[in-house]
Design a protein around this motif. Structure first.
Motif, PDB file in Angstrom:
ATOM      1  N   PRO A 120      -2.799   0.855  -8.526  1.00 55.74           N
ATOM      2  CA  PRO A 120      -4.264   1.038  -8.357  1.00 55.74           C
ATOM      3  C   PRO A 120      -4.842  -0.236  -8.098  1.00 55.74           C
ATOM      4  CG  PRO A 120      -3.704   1.254 -10.684  1.00 55.74           C
ATOM      5  CD  PRO A 120      -2.411   1.153  -9.790  1.00 55.74           C
ATOM      6  N   ARG A 121      -5.889  -0.391  -7.067  1.00 55.42           N
ATOM      7  CA  ARG A 121      -6.599  -1.633  -6.934  1.00 55.42           C
ATOM      8  C   ARG A 121      -7.876  -1.714  -7.769  1.00 55.42           C
ATOM      9  NH1 ARG A 121      -3.509  -4.935  -3.927  1.00 55.42           N
ATOM     10  NH2 ARG A 121      -2.839  -3.874  -2.207  1.00 55.42           N
ATOM     11  N   GLY A 122      -8.051  -3.026  -8.326  1.00 56.47           N
ATOM     12  CA  GLY A 122      -9.240  -3.363  -9.117  1.00 56.47           C
ATOM     13  C   GLY A 122      -8.966  -2.829 -10.680  1.00 56.47           C
ATOM     14  N   ILE A 148       0.459  -4.437 -16.202  1.00 56.68           N
ATOM     15  CA  ILE A 148      -0.107  -3.465 -16.972  1.00 56.68           C
ATOM     16  C   ILE A 148      -0.268  -2.392 -16.110  1.00 56.68           C
ATOM     17  CG2 ILE A 148      -2.242  -2.827 -18.211  1.00 56.68           C
ATOM     18  CD1 ILE A 148      -2.023  -5.568 -19.499  1.00 56.68           C
ATOM     19  N   ALA A 149      -0.855  -2.582 -14.737  1.00 56.31           N
ATOM     20  CA  ALA A 149      -1.292  -1.756 -13.858  1.00 56.31           C
ATOM     21  C   ALA A 149      -0.127  -0.766 -13.442  1.00 56.31           C
ATOM     22  CB  ALA A 149      -1.829  -2.257 -12.620  1.00 56.31           C
ATOM     23  N   LEU A 150       1.195  -1.522 -13.026  1.00 53.21           N
ATOM     24  CA  LEU A 150       2.142  -1.078 -12.648  1.00 53.21           C
ATOM     25  C   LEU A 150       2.907   0.048 -13.736  1.00 53.21           C
ATOM     26  CD1 LEU A 150       4.834  -0.913 -10.890  1.00 53.21           C
ATOM     27  CD2 LEU A 150       5.689  -3.009 -12.407  1.00 53.21           C
ATOM     28  N   VAL A 151       2.826  -0.478 -14.768  1.00 49.99           N
ATOM     29  CA  VAL A 151       3.197   0.358 -16.034  1.00 49.99           C
ATOM     30  C   VAL A 151       2.518   1.558 -15.940  1.00 49.99           C
ATOM     31  CG1 VAL A 151       3.788   0.533 -18.554  1.00 49.99           C
ATOM     32  CG2 VAL A 151       4.384  -1.488 -17.292  1.00 49.99           C
ATOM     33  N   LYS A 152       1.090   1.554 -15.975  1.00 47.55           N
ATOM     34  CA  LYS A 152       0.176   2.719 -15.902  1.00 47.55           C
ATOM     35  C   LYS A 152       0.538   3.554 -14.777  1.00 47.55           C
ATOM     36  CE  LYS A 152      -4.043   0.724 -18.327  1.00 47.55           C
ATOM     37  NZ  LYS A 152      -5.225   0.468 -18.035  1.00 47.55           N
ATOM     38  N   ALA A 153       0.693   3.091 -13.571  1.00 48.61           N
ATOM     39  CA  ALA A 153       0.874   3.591 -12.491  1.00 48.61           C
ATOM     40  C   ALA A 153       2.246   4.521 -12.515  1.00 48.61           C
ATOM     41  CB  ALA A 153       1.009   2.824 -11.411  1.00 48.61           C
ATOM     42  N   MET A 154       3.366   3.998 -13.158  1.00 48.95           N
ATOM     43  CA  MET A 154       4.505   4.459 -13.399  1.00 48.95           C
ATOM     44  C   MET A 154       4.662   5.723 -14.164  1.00 48.95           C
ATOM     45  SD  MET A 154       7.070   1.224 -13.055  1.00 48.95           S
ATOM     46  CE  MET A 154       8.704   2.131 -13.303  1.00 48.95           C
ATOM     47  N   ALA A 155       3.768   5.543 -15.652  1.00 49.73           N
ATOM     48  CA  ALA A 155       3.577   6.461 -16.417  1.00 49.73           C
ATOM     49  C   ALA A 155       2.809   7.777 -15.948  1.00 49.73           C
ATOM     50  CB  ALA A 155       2.703   6.088 -17.808  1.00 49.73           C
ATOM     51  N   GLN A 156       1.725   7.271 -15.068  1.00 52.30           N
ATOM     52  CA  GLN A 156       0.905   8.673 -14.261  1.00 52.30           C
ATOM     53  C   GLN A 156       2.069   9.336 -13.502  1.00 52.30           C
ATOM     54  OE1 GLN A 156      -2.583   6.956 -12.254  1.00 52.30           O
ATOM     55  NE2 GLN A 156      -3.682   8.030 -13.684  1.00 52.30           N
ATOM     56  N   ALA A 157       2.813   8.665 -12.586  1.00 54.25           N
ATOM     57  CA  ALA A 157       3.477   9.359 -11.564  1.00 54.25           C
ATOM     58  C   ALA A 157       4.505  10.270 -12.369  1.00 54.25           C
ATOM     59  CB  ALA A 157       4.115   8.207 -10.795  1.00 54.25           C
ATOM     60  N   ARG A 193      -0.037 -10.611 -15.478  1.00 52.67           N
ATOM     61  CA  ARG A 193      -0.082  -9.795 -16.635  1.00 52.67           C
ATOM     62  C   ARG A 193      -0.808  -8.439 -16.465  1.00 52.67           C
ATOM     63  NH1 ARG A 193      -0.740 -12.096 -22.762  1.00 52.67           N
ATOM     64  NH2 ARG A 193       1.076 -13.214 -22.679  1.00 52.67           N
ATOM     65  N   GLU A 194      -1.829  -8.626 -15.549  1.00 52.34           N
ATOM     66  CA  GLU A 194      -2.903  -7.281 -15.174  1.00 52.34           C
ATOM     67  C   GLU A 194      -1.963  -6.668 -14.383  1.00 52.34           C
ATOM     68  OE1 GLU A 194      -6.622  -8.862 -13.995  1.00 52.34           O
ATOM     69  OE2 GLU A 194      -7.005  -9.698 -15.956  1.00 52.34           O
ATOM     70  N   THR A 195      -1.179  -7.320 -13.389  1.00 53.04           N
ATOM     71  CA  THR A 195      -0.468  -6.528 -12.280  1.00 53.04           C
ATOM     72  C   THR A 195       0.709  -5.566 -13.193  1.00 53.04           C
ATOM     73  OG1 THR A 195      -0.839  -8.194 -10.677  1.00 53.04           O
ATOM     74  CG2 THR A 195       1.017  -6.573 -10.268  1.00 53.04           C
TER      75      THR A 195
END
Length: 152
Positions: free
Chosen positions: A149-151, A123-132, A119-121
């Motif tokens: 992003p790590r961590g 969320i991190a993926l969606v955040k990274a895609m939105a940022q990109a 789940r955390e991965t």
């Protein structure tokens, strides 16, 4: 000719019923059957065209596994007020997202993920895609091109 127009509160309550029904993956026909009305009547309730009596609203809440107060809550679980009630402007962004087909599909799929690390991965993926995307980096890019992003 007397054309019925939806009252703002009736529309809001109807939209909350629709959102909850869809979150549960329940059809209008099934809800109608459970509460003893036609699916056309459920459509009218959800659009706010027909008002819902107290006993019927209680039954809808039971079928949708929630409390009647859920249908009147605004942001931060505040009681519904008429002041500034404009469904398009004041809609809770989460509720608005869940009213879309994509929002429902994503929510249902995400809830099926039992592993909190996965789940955390996600969320991190969606955040990274939105940022990109906000930086204009996604035209022609694939998911593989997005670094997580790590961590987080």
């Amino acid at each position: 000719m007397n054309v019925k127009t939806a009252n703002a509160i009736d529309s809001y309550v109807g939209a909350r019923i629709r959102m909850r029904r869809q979150l549960l993956g329940m059809s209008q026909e099934r809800l109608a059957e459970q509460i003893g009305v036609t699916f056309q009547q459920v459509q009218k309730y959800e659009k706010g065209i027909n008002r819902i009596g107290a006993s019927r609203l209680q039954r809808i809440a039971e079928v949708l596994h929630t409390s009647p107060s859920f249908f009147f809550e605004q942001e931060n679980s505040e009681p519904l007020t008429l002041q500034g009630l404009d469904l398009s402007a004041n809609m809770d962004p989460v509720a608005e997202f869940l009213r879309t087909k994509e929002g429902l599909v994503l929510n249902r799929a995400f809830l099926k993920i039992a592993d909190s690390n996965v789940r955390e991965t996600v969320i991190a993926l969606v955040k990274a895609m939105a940022q990109a995307e906000s930086r204009g980096l996604t035209s022609g890019a694939s998911v593989a091109d997005v670094t997580l992003p790590r961590g987080e």
